[in-house]
Scaffold this active site. Structure first.
Site, mmCIF file in Angstrom:
data_model
loop_
_atom_site.group_PDB
_atom_site.id
_atom_site.type_symbol
_atom_site.label_atom_id
_atom_site.label_comp_id
_atom_site.label_asym_id
_atom_site.label_seq_id
_atom_site.Cartn_x
_atom_site.Cartn_y
_atom_site.Cartn_z
ATOM 1 N N TYR A 110 -22.939 8.747 30.490
ATOM 2 C CA TYR A 110 -23.687 8.387 31.697
ATOM 3 C C TYR A 110 -24.916 7.536 31.377
ATOM 4 O O TYR A 110 -25.752 7.318 32.244
ATOM 5 C CB TYR A 110 -24.119 9.650 32.445
ATOM 6 C CG TYR A 110 -22.959 10.481 32.932
ATOM 7 C CD1 TYR A 110 -22.068 9.989 33.882
ATOM 8 C CD2 TYR A 110 -22.742 11.764 32.436
ATOM 9 C CE1 TYR A 110 -20.997 10.752 34.326
ATOM 10 C CE2 TYR A 110 -21.675 12.533 32.873
ATOM 11 C CZ TYR A 110 -20.805 12.021 33.816
ATOM 12 O OH TYR A 110 -19.747 12.776 34.252
ATOM 13 N N ASP B 131 -25.958 14.349 36.036
ATOM 14 C CA ASP B 131 -24.839 13.961 35.173
ATOM 15 C C ASP B 131 -25.379 13.752 33.758
ATOM 16 O O ASP B 131 -26.132 12.816 33.512
ATOM 17 C CB ASP B 131 -24.179 12.681 35.682
ATOM 18 C CG ASP B 131 -23.518 12.873 37.034
ATOM 19 O OD1 ASP B 131 -23.046 13.994 37.308
ATOM 20 O OD2 ASP B 131 -23.464 11.911 37.815
ATOM 21 N N CYS C 239 -22.319 7.668 36.842
ATOM 22 C CA CYS C 239 -20.954 7.777 37.358
ATOM 23 C C CYS C 239 -20.496 6.476 37.987
ATOM 24 O O CYS C 239 -21.159 5.932 38.868
ATOM 25 C CB CYS C 239 -20.872 8.904 38.382
ATOM 26 S SG CYS C 239 -19.248 9.054 39.177
ATOM 27 N N CYS D 271 -21.374 10.430 44.881
ATOM 28 C CA CYS D 271 -22.118 9.248 44.437
ATOM 29 C C CYS D 271 -23.476 9.719 43.948
ATOM 30 O O CYS D 271 -24.265 10.260 44.720
ATOM 31 C CB CYS D 271 -22.285 8.235 45.563
ATOM 32 S SG CYS D 271 -23.314 6.813 45.108
ATOM 33 N N CYS E 89 -37.981 -4.218 41.295
ATOM 34 C CA CYS E 89 -37.871 -5.069 40.111
ATOM 35 C C CYS E 89 -38.346 -6.480 40.448
ATOM 36 O O CYS E 89 -37.786 -7.132 41.332
ATOM 37 C CB CYS E 89 -36.433 -5.112 39.621
ATOM 38 S SG CYS E 89 -36.200 -6.079 38.108
ATOM 39 N N TYR F 48 -10.304 9.065 30.561
ATOM 40 C CA TYR F 48 -11.497 9.643 31.181
ATOM 41 C C TYR F 48 -11.880 10.951 30.495
ATOM 42 O O TYR F 48 -13.048 11.168 30.166
ATOM 43 C CB TYR F 48 -11.233 9.870 32.669
ATOM 44 C CG TYR F 48 -12.377 10.524 33.403
ATOM 45 C CD1 TYR F 48 -13.554 9.821 33.660
ATOM 46 C CD2 TYR F 48 -12.282 11.840 33.863
ATOM 47 C CE1 TYR F 48 -14.610 10.409 34.341
ATOM 48 C CE2 TYR F 48 -13.331 12.436 34.546
ATOM 49 C CZ TYR F 48 -14.491 11.723 34.788
ATOM 50 O OH TYR F 48 -15.534 12.305 35.469
ATOM 51 N N GLU G 176 -19.574 5.128 31.045
ATOM 52 C CA GLU G 176 -18.857 4.686 32.239
ATOM 53 C C GLU G 176 -19.503 3.393 32.747
ATOM 54 O O GLU G 176 -20.724 3.325 32.883
ATOM 55 C CB GLU G 176 -18.898 5.761 33.323
ATOM 56 C CG GLU G 176 -18.138 7.015 32.964
ATOM 57 C CD GLU G 176 -18.044 8.009 34.110
ATOM 58 O OE1 GLU G 176 -18.277 7.610 35.275
ATOM 59 O OE2 GLU G 176 -17.714 9.175 33.848
#
Length: 208
Positions: A133, A128, A50, A196, A205, A81, A93
């Site tokens: 996504y 999601d 998202c 969120c 990483c 959308y 997205e």
């Protein structure tokens, strides 16, 4: 390679010739969402699920000039959308990140990208679900492409050591970025308690 697939080209939505309406300026810093951007600045387009939370994540980083929510990686021109959410545009997205490389380097942006979502989930991000996504990096130069591929290899090694899955992130040159509707732009600035869905793997990483 894209995780989006269509059983036939007739399933791809036709879209439109003209862009949909969107915002002109960023609600946080007042910078234009549209080019031209300042000389020497670069852009990269990132998909991490998202786009509401993703955009906030990057507008908070020092050296990022402007961010914009949108769609990329598909076939339908100027999608809405609602169209993107059908899975029939091929887009995911994304957030356009325009940055000053003198203030923030690409490796820092990529490190944030990898650590702040789960790039191993295919066509989903947490709850999601759908090709819109999927995880993606759309590059705007050969140097970005090389750096993104190298960062993916490095992060895969770290994920392997942690017993995590295989990266499914799509990494390829940007063909087109389409702006999302005005209400999506800087959504979590306008709606601070809004949704969120960002959640990382907990694995660091090893770049940057």
């Amino acid at each position: 390679m894209s995780l989006f697939s269509s059983s036939s080209t007739s399933r791809v939505l036709p879209g439109r010739d003209t862009p949909i309406e969107t915002s002109d300026v960023h609600t946080i810093n007042g910078h234009s969402l549209h080019p031209p951007f300042p000389e020497g600045h670069e852009e990269i387009v990132l998909g991490m699920g998202c786009f509401w939370g993703v955009e906030r994540l990057f507008w908070q980083l020092p050296g990022v000039y402007v961010t914009a929510a949108g769609y990329a990686g598909g076939e339908t021109p100027n999608p809405t959308y609602d169209e993107t959410c059908t899975g029939r545009t091929g887009h995911t997205e994304v957030v356009r990140v325009v940055y000053d490389p003198k203030q923030v380097d690409l490796e820092t942006l990529l490190q944030v990208f990898w650590e702040q979502h789960d790039p191993t989930q295919g066509n989903r991000q947490g709850n999601d679900i759908g090709s819109q996504y999927r995880s993606a990096i759309f590059t705007t130069s050969e140097a970005q492409q090389a750096a993104a591929e190298q960062s993916a290899a490095a992060y895969q090694q770290a994920l392997d050591k942690a017993g995590k899955g295989q990266i499914t992130t799509e990494i390829k040159p940007l063909e087109a970025f389409y702006y999302a509707e005005a209400y999506h732009q800087q959504y979590l600035d306008k709606n601070p308690n809004g949704y969120c869905g960002l959640k990382g793997t907990g694995v660091t990483c090893p770049i940057g």
